[in-house]
Design a protein around this motif. Structure first.
Motif, PDB file in Angstrom:
ATOM      1  N   LEU A 157      71.806  13.125  20.498  1.00 25.93           N
ATOM      2  CA  LEU A 157      71.857  12.770  21.914  1.00 25.93           C
ATOM      3  C   LEU A 157      71.879  11.251  22.005  1.00 25.93           C
ATOM      4  CD1 LEU A 157      68.783  14.960  22.960  1.00 25.93           C
ATOM      5  CD2 LEU A 157      71.173  15.561  23.366  1.00 25.93           C
ATOM      6  N   SER A 158      72.587  10.731  22.994  1.00 29.08           N
ATOM      7  CA  SER A 158      72.562   9.287  23.245  1.00 29.08           C
ATOM      8  C   SER A 158      71.557   8.998  24.343  1.00 29.08           C
ATOM      9  CB  SER A 158      73.936   8.807  23.702  1.00 29.08           C
ATOM     10  OG  SER A 158      74.754   8.611  22.596  1.00 29.08           O
ATOM     11  N   VAL A 159      70.679   8.052  24.087  1.00 31.84           N
ATOM     12  CA  VAL A 159      69.682   7.691  25.095  1.00 31.84           C
ATOM     13  C   VAL A 159      69.658   6.175  25.258  1.00 31.84           C
ATOM     14  CG1 VAL A 159      68.169   9.685  24.788  1.00 31.84           C
ATOM     15  CG2 VAL A 159      67.852   7.684  23.324  1.00 31.84           C
ATOM     16  N   ILE A 160      69.232   5.749  26.435  1.00 35.30           N
ATOM     17  CA  ILE A 160      69.051   4.312  26.700  1.00 35.30           C
ATOM     18  C   ILE A 160      67.560   4.009  26.667  1.00 35.30           C
ATOM     19  CG2 ILE A 160      69.304   2.501  28.457  1.00 35.30           C
ATOM     20  CD1 ILE A 160      71.774   4.003  29.459  1.00 35.30           C
ATOM     21  N   VAL A 161      67.220   2.909  26.051  1.00 35.22           N
ATOM     22  CA  VAL A 161      65.818   2.469  26.044  1.00 35.22           C
ATOM     23  C   VAL A 161      65.536   1.858  27.420  1.00 35.22           C
ATOM     24  CG1 VAL A 161      64.101   1.005  24.946  1.00 35.22           C
ATOM     25  CG2 VAL A 161      65.969   1.990  23.581  1.00 35.22           C
ATOM     26  N   LYS A 162      64.834   2.623  28.247  1.00 37.10           N
ATOM     27  CA  LYS A 162      64.614   2.160  29.626  1.00 37.10           C
ATOM     28  C   LYS A 162      63.472   1.156  29.694  1.00 37.10           C
ATOM     29  CE  LYS A 162      63.496   3.827  34.244  1.00 37.10           C
ATOM     30  NZ  LYS A 162      62.982   4.970  35.004  1.00 37.10           N
ATOM     31  N   ARG A 163      62.415   1.424  28.958  1.00 33.41           N
ATOM     32  CA  ARG A 163      61.242   0.544  29.068  1.00 33.41           C
ATOM     33  C   ARG A 163      60.504   0.487  27.730  1.00 33.41           C
ATOM     34  NH1 ARG A 163      58.312   2.983  33.281  1.00 33.41           N
ATOM     35  NH2 ARG A 163      59.965   2.275  34.657  1.00 33.41           N
ATOM     36  N   ILE A 164      60.078  -0.705  27.361  1.00 37.62           N
ATOM     37  CA  ILE A 164      59.239  -0.881  26.170  1.00 37.62           C
ATOM     38  C   ILE A 164      57.926  -1.495  26.647  1.00 37.62           C
ATOM     39  CG2 ILE A 164      59.004  -2.001  23.914  1.00 37.62           C
ATOM     40  CD1 ILE A 164      62.037  -2.182  23.755  1.00 37.62           C
ATOM     41  N   CYS A 165      56.809  -0.867  26.324  1.00 35.24           N
ATOM     42  CA  CYS A 165      55.505  -1.359  26.790  1.00 35.24           C
ATOM     43  C   CYS A 165      54.547  -1.499  25.617  1.00 35.24           C
ATOM     44  CB  CYS A 165      54.853  -0.369  27.757  1.00 35.24           C
ATOM     45  SG  CYS A 165      55.765  -0.116  29.249  1.00 35.24           S
ATOM     46  N   PRO A 166      53.832  -2.618  25.560  1.00 31.74           N
ATOM     47  CA  PRO A 166      52.752  -2.712  24.571  1.00 31.74           C
ATOM     48  C   PRO A 166      51.651  -1.730  24.952  1.00 31.74           C
ATOM     49  CG  PRO A 166      53.100  -4.824  25.702  1.00 31.74           C
ATOM     50  CD  PRO A 166      53.925  -3.798  26.411  1.00 31.74           C
ATOM     51  N   GLN A 167      51.215  -0.910  23.989  1.00 31.13           N
ATOM     52  CA  GLN A 167      50.171   0.077  24.282  1.00 31.13           C
ATOM     53  C   GLN A 167      48.858  -0.258  23.591  1.00 31.13           C
ATOM     54  OE1 GLN A 167      50.061   2.383  26.415  1.00 31.13           O
ATOM     55  NE2 GLN A 167      52.193   2.602  27.018  1.00 31.13           N
ATOM     56  N   ALA A 168      48.935  -1.062  22.544  1.00 31.64           N
ATOM     57  CA  ALA A 168      47.737  -1.470  21.791  1.00 31.64           C
ATOM     58  C   ALA A 168      48.216  -2.499  20.781  1.00 31.64           C
ATOM     59  CB  ALA A 168      47.106  -0.265  21.079  1.00 31.64           C
ATOM     60  N   ALA A 169      47.285  -3.084  20.043  1.00 31.47           N
ATOM     61  CA  ALA A 169      47.684  -4.035  19.004  1.00 31.47           C
ATOM     62  C   ALA A 169      48.662  -3.343  18.070  1.00 31.47           C
ATOM     63  CB  ALA A 169      46.447  -4.498  18.235  1.00 31.47           C
ATOM     64  N   ASP A 170      49.837  -3.907  17.903  1.00 34.40           N
ATOM     65  CA  ASP A 170      50.864  -3.383  16.989  1.00 34.40           C
ATOM     66  C   ASP A 170      51.469  -2.048  17.418  1.00 34.40           C
ATOM     67  OD1 ASP A 170      50.517  -5.542  15.310  1.00 34.40           O
ATOM     68  OD2 ASP A 170      48.953  -4.530  14.159  1.00 34.40           O
ATOM     69  N   ILE A 171      51.219  -1.592  18.619  1.00 36.51           N
ATOM     70  CA  ILE A 171      51.802  -0.314  19.064  1.00 36.51           C
ATOM     71  C   ILE A 171      52.607  -0.545  20.344  1.00 36.51           C
ATOM     72  CG2 ILE A 171      51.356   2.035  19.876  1.00 36.51           C
ATOM     73  CD1 ILE A 171      48.821   2.065  18.187  1.00 36.51           C
ATOM     74  N   PHE A 188      58.108   3.444  23.919  1.00 39.50           N
ATOM     75  CA  PHE A 188      59.517   3.352  24.301  1.00 39.50           C
ATOM     76  C   PHE A 188      59.832   4.545  25.194  1.00 39.50           C
ATOM     77  CE2 PHE A 188      60.916   0.211  21.103  1.00 39.50           C
ATOM     78  CZ  PHE A 188      59.813   0.216  20.254  1.00 39.50           C
ATOM     79  N   GLU A 189      60.337   4.249  26.388  1.00 38.30           N
ATOM     80  CA  GLU A 189      60.796   5.332  27.272  1.00 38.30           C
ATOM     81  C   GLU A 189      62.302   5.455  27.104  1.00 38.30           C
ATOM     82  OE1 GLU A 189      59.756   4.869  31.372  1.00 38.30           O
ATOM     83  OE2 GLU A 189      60.932   6.612  31.977  1.00 38.30           O
ATOM     84  N   LEU A 190      62.757   6.634  26.726  1.00 41.56           N
ATOM     85  CA  LEU A 190      64.167   6.878  26.422  1.00 41.56           C
ATOM     86  C   LEU A 190      64.739   7.808  27.484  1.00 41.56           C
ATOM     87  CD1 LEU A 190      63.606   7.628  22.609  1.00 41.56           C
ATOM     88  CD2 LEU A 190      64.049   5.404  23.674  1.00 41.56           C
ATOM     89  N   VAL A 191      65.793   7.381  28.145  1.00 41.11           N
ATOM     90  CA  VAL A 191      66.392   8.206  29.208  1.00 41.11           C
ATOM     91  C   VAL A 191      67.832   8.527  28.821  1.00 41.11           C
ATOM     92  CG1 VAL A 191      64.899   7.257  31.008  1.00 41.11           C
ATOM     93  CG2 VAL A 191      67.105   6.175  30.539  1.00 41.11           C
TER      94      VAL A 191
END
Ligand code: FES
Length: 319
Positions: A6-20, A23-26
């Motif tokens: 499937l092809s997806v676009i990376v809609k949002r990248i958010c820091p969730q913790a140190a080094d983590i 990625f929201e893929l739509v």
């Protein structure tokens, strides 16, 4: 990588913790993404032919895209570094359909979830679905510190906080003592699920094995422990295509068969994802994977040829 992608676009990248990062893929096109169930994972294809598996963190109703979280590993084999350094919002990625080898057993009366580090990802999804369904559960999340705790806001939400225990900064001995207490006496019809680093997985499996009933323990490895098991050579007979091949020391069955033109689809190449599964028609497999259940390994009629080998001099495979 699965043949269906499937092809997806990376809609949002958010820091969730140190080094983590999450990625929201739509969907890249007009079609919605296939539904996923808690415990599912997807393959993500990265540059240079790297394919990595990531668990979906989606909660109930979050069906517009897939959410994954990736920890940047200090000794990356390329996947986590590529996700952190090269993938940007707006990029198009190729992913597989979701697959679930770690589903919730809804017949259980209650569920005990143990997460170590980035192993929180499938268990967070499970916790959110169990909460929405009104099922009995408790999630124990072991992390180095508050800064290393992913999805803190979600875990502290009014819905979840009374069902979540955070264990921060414990030494190995303290983790063991804590887990001994948690796993000592399963309640009737209680099921156990755990995911985390190799040492965490080994400890949970060792403690659970003598006391938890067969079929009540579920685990998801995201990387295989390092093995120093011997790698002696053996012969493979190819039942469907005919012919034989020698699998020498230091080479996998998948690699040896590829040299004979028999291509087996792979993904993790570590014995954790199940993609390369083939049927065994004769001989005795030497299972080195972390995917088949103990019973399936005893049955001996399936093998993960990316890592497993043969106890018998000849192994007959349905390829
Ligand atoms: Fe993942 Fe073999 S490719 S188990």
């Amino acid at each position: 990588m699965s043949t269906t992608s499937l092809s997806v676009i990376v809609k949002r990248i958010c820091p969730q913790a140190a080094d983590i990062l999450s990625f929201e893929l739509v969907p890249a096109g007009a079609e919605a993404l296939p539904a996923c169930t808690p415990g599912s994972h997807i393959d993500v294809a990265l540059a240079d032919g790297i394919v990595r598996q990531y668990s979906l963190c989606n909660g109930p109703g979050e069906d517009g895209g897939y959410i994954i979280a990736v920890k940047r590993e200090p000794v990356s084999r390329g996947g986590s570094a590529a996700m952190h350094e090269r993938v940007r919002e707006g990029d198009v990625l190729s992913i597989s359909l979701p697959r679930n080898h770690f589903p919730i057993d809804w017949s259980a009366q209650s569920h005990l979830l143990l997460a170590g580090g980035i192993g929180i990802t499938p268990l967070l999804s499970m916790a959110r679905h169990l909460q929405a369904a009104g099922a009995g559960f408790h999630l124990h999340y072991f992390a180095r510190s508050d800064q290393h705790t992913a999805f803190r806001e979600l875990l502290a939400s009014p819905d979840l906080r009374s069902k979540v225990s955070l264990h921060h900064g414990l030494s190995a001995d303290e983790v063991k003592t804590c887990m001994q207490g948690l796993l000592a006496s399963p309640a009737p019809m209680q099921h156990l699920y755990f995911c985390g680093p190799a040492a965490f997985m080994g400890l949970a499996a060792d403690l659970a094995q003598p006391v938890w009933p067969a079929g009540s323990v579920h685990m998801e490895y995201f990387s295989a422990p390092v093995s120093d098991a011997p790698q002696g050579s053996f012969e493979v007979h190819m039942k469907r295509s005919g012919g034989n091949c020698i699998v020498p020391e230091g080479k996998s069955i998948v690699e040896a068969l590829a040299e004979k033109g028999i291509m087996i689809e792979t993904s993790c190449e570590q014995g954790v994802c199940g993609t390369c599964l083939v049927n065994v028609c004769g001989g005795e497999p030497d299972h080195r994977d972390f995917y088949l259940s103990d019973q399936e390994k005893r049955d001996g009629d399936k093998i993960l040829p990316c890592v497993s080998r043969s106890r018998s001099p000849v192994l007959i495979l349905d390829v």
